[in-house]
Scaffold this motif. Structure first.
Motif, PDB file in Angstrom:
ATOM      1  N   SER A 122      46.889  37.294  35.020  1.00 14.18           N
ATOM      2  CA  SER A 122      46.782  37.103  36.457  1.00 14.18           C
ATOM      3  C   SER A 122      45.378  36.674  36.860  1.00 14.18           C
ATOM      4  O   SER A 122      44.405  36.846  36.138  1.00 14.18           O
ATOM      5  CB  SER A 122      47.147  38.397  37.176  1.00 14.18           C
ATOM      6  N   GLU A 144      40.876  33.366  53.481  1.00 12.00           N
ATOM      7  CA  GLU A 144      42.116  34.147  53.431  1.00 12.00           C
ATOM      8  C   GLU A 144      43.246  33.428  54.174  1.00 12.00           C
ATOM      9  O   GLU A 144      44.385  33.374  53.694  1.00 12.00           O
ATOM     10  CB  GLU A 144      41.877  35.528  54.041  1.00 12.00           C
ATOM     11  N   TYR A 198      41.385  38.464  42.709  1.00 11.08           N
ATOM     12  CA  TYR A 198      40.627  38.067  43.887  1.00 11.08           C
ATOM     13  C   TYR A 198      39.909  39.319  44.393  1.00 11.08           C
ATOM     14  O   TYR A 198      40.536  40.241  44.905  1.00 11.08           O
ATOM     15  CB  TYR A 198      41.577  37.510  44.943  1.00 11.08           C
ATOM     16  N   LYS A 210      46.763  32.072  52.436  1.00 11.26           N
ATOM     17  CA  LYS A 210      48.064  32.530  52.926  1.00 11.26           C
ATOM     18  C   LYS A 210      48.928  31.356  53.364  1.00 11.26           C
ATOM     19  O   LYS A 210      50.134  31.317  53.078  1.00 11.26           O
ATOM     20  CB  LYS A 210      47.871  33.518  54.070  1.00 11.26           C
ATOM     21  N   TRP A 223      48.076  33.353  48.373  1.00 10.74           N
ATOM     22  CA  TRP A 223      47.590  34.718  48.581  1.00 10.74           C
ATOM     23  C   TRP A 223      48.387  35.743  47.784  1.00 10.74           C
ATOM     24  O   TRP A 223      47.819  36.620  47.122  1.00 10.74           O
ATOM     25  CB  TRP A 223      47.638  35.031  50.072  1.00 10.74           C
ATOM     26  N   ASP A 224      49.708  35.615  47.822  1.00 10.50           N
ATOM     27  CA  ASP A 224      50.566  36.592  47.150  1.00 10.50           C
ATOM     28  C   ASP A 224      50.600  36.393  45.635  1.00 10.50           C
ATOM     29  O   ASP A 224      51.149  37.236  44.923  1.00 10.50           O
ATOM     30  CB  ASP A 224      51.989  36.514  47.706  1.00 10.50           C
ATOM     31  N   GLN A 225      50.034  35.297  45.159  1.00  9.00           N
ATOM     32  CA  GLN A 225      49.989  35.054  43.715  1.00  9.00           C
ATOM     33  C   GLN A 225      48.703  35.580  43.084  1.00  9.00           C
ATOM     34  O   GLN A 225      48.529  35.484  41.865  1.00  9.00           O
ATOM     35  CB  GLN A 225      50.136  33.558  43.431  1.00  9.00           C
ATOM     36  N   ILE A 241      45.906  38.802  42.446  1.00 12.20           N
ATOM     37  CA  ILE A 241      45.797  40.254  42.377  1.00 12.20           C
ATOM     38  C   ILE A 241      44.577  40.654  43.209  1.00 12.20           C
ATOM     39  O   ILE A 241      43.451  40.257  42.905  1.00 12.20           O
ATOM     40  CB  ILE A 241      45.623  40.738  40.925  1.00 12.20           C
ATOM     41  N   HIS A 242      44.804  41.415  44.277  1.00 10.01           N
ATOM     42  CA  HIS A 242      43.737  41.732  45.224  1.00 10.01           C
ATOM     43  C   HIS A 242      43.095  43.068  44.877  1.00 10.01           C
ATOM     44  O   HIS A 242      43.773  44.085  44.759  1.00 10.01           O
ATOM     45  CB  HIS A 242      44.300  41.748  46.643  1.00 10.01           C
ATOM     46  N   HIS A 249      50.535  29.777  50.458  1.00 14.09           N
ATOM     47  CA  HIS A 249      51.327  30.713  49.641  1.00 14.09           C
ATOM     48  C   HIS A 249      50.657  31.018  48.310  1.00 14.09           C
ATOM     49  O   HIS A 249      51.337  31.316  47.323  1.00 14.09           O
ATOM     50  CB  HIS A 249      52.739  30.159  49.421  1.00 14.09           C
TER      51      HIS A 249
END
Length: 309
Positions: free
Chosen positions: A2, A31, A5, A35, A40-42, A44-45, A38
């Motif tokens: 992964s 950010e 971020y 988003k 952002w969801d890919q 690891i925050h 798409h």
């Protein structure tokens, strides 16, 4: 693996006035664009951490660090140089910015991730061993690089700085240290009005660019000056000073790069990293047109996200 971020809400502690180009909206613009695309969801925050004093003191003198604590205002702003505002929370933000970078480094060294992008502020690459300048208090890249060498025992660390302004602080701290190869592209003559020569620093590859330089010339310079040298160096870690102010829309420089040049840069870095599965740590530096900054960071991260498998 992964893509991580790293960021921290502590960057809001560094408050600059409305006219200052280095402000909190920079992180929010990134950010928002991630988003919208798409991406952002890919990612690891991960929330960063505050830097430790031993990590800071590898790159900066104790006297300088003590001075930063002493001059921090209780309210309002002071200027530590003609460009660098300091508010009551600036040092705290700088410590969290540096600590987020070392946290990301440690995660890479544990093999948790293949690539990490650190989106924090204030930036760092102008901060010298004993001097704050150019919006920068602590040199995030140098702090991370020295931790990688001293704590993780790496002997070959490549630093790639494609900000529009030369990373003079990184050169000041790491110059002539054989463990590091520093590649720096920048507009010249331009702030910080330094043009260190390779003859002065034996681990530096300079790529000065004239005002108005566009995609074709920039890519040709990177291909000829950086890529063969980095491949020959065979780094165990690549650290990127990821500045996005060379974009043609950016008000802080006069270079003319386009959005897809940052996608291209990521592709080149991945080509350097892939043969030896070299981890890549990218650290945000400049980028002051909010729209261009968000788009270019998204373009830069997209190849890493695609390559993560």
């Amino acid at each position: 693996m992964s893509v991580a971020y790293f960021t921290s809400e502590e960057h809001f502690s560094h408050f600059t006035d409305e006219e200052h180009p280095e402000h909190a909206m920079r992180i929010l613009a990134i950010e928002q664009e991630l988003k919208a695309r798409h991406l952002w969801d890919q990612l690891i925050h991960i929330k960063g951490e505050e830097a430790t004093i031993p990590d800071i003191l590898r790159a900066h003198s104790k006297g300088y660090v003590d001075q930063l604590h002493l001059i921090q205002p209780e309210h309002g702003h002071i200027y530590v140089d003609e460009d660098t505002q300091m508010s009551p929370g600036s040092l705290r933000a700088a410590l969290w910015s540096a600590g987020s970078c070392t946290s990301a480094l440690d995660a890479l060294m544990r093999n948790d991730y293949q690539h990490a992008f650190v989106a924090t502020r204030p930036p760092g690459h102008h901060a010298e061993h004993k001097k704050a300048m150019g919006f920068c208090f602590l040199n995030n890249v140098a702090i991370s690089a020295l931790r990688a060498a001293d704590q993780h025992h790496l002997q070959r660390i490549a630093i790639l700085d494609f900000d529009a302004h030369q990373g003079n602080g990184t050169i000041d701290i790491l110059g002539n240290d054989h463990r590091f190869m520093i590649c720096s592209s920048f507009q010249h003559p331009f702030y910080p009005y330094s043009h260190y020569q390779e003859g002065r620093y034996n681990n530096l590859i300079n790529t000065p660019l004239e005002a108005g330089t566009g995609s074709a010339t920039f890519r040709a310079e990177i291909e000829s000056a950086w890529l063969p040298a980095v491949r020959s160096f065979a780094p165990e870690l690549i650290i990127v000073s990821a500045g996005f102010d060379a974009h043609r829309d950016d008000p802080m420089a006069e270079l003319c790069l386009l959005d897809n040049d940052y996608h291209w840069l990521a592709d080149q870095i991945i080509s350097l990293a892939t043969p030896r599965s070299t981890p890549v740590l990218s650290i945000l530096e400049g980028g002051y047109h909010l729209g261009a900054l968000g788009r270019c960071v998204a373009e830069y991260l997209q190849p890493f996200v695609k390559h993560k498998a």
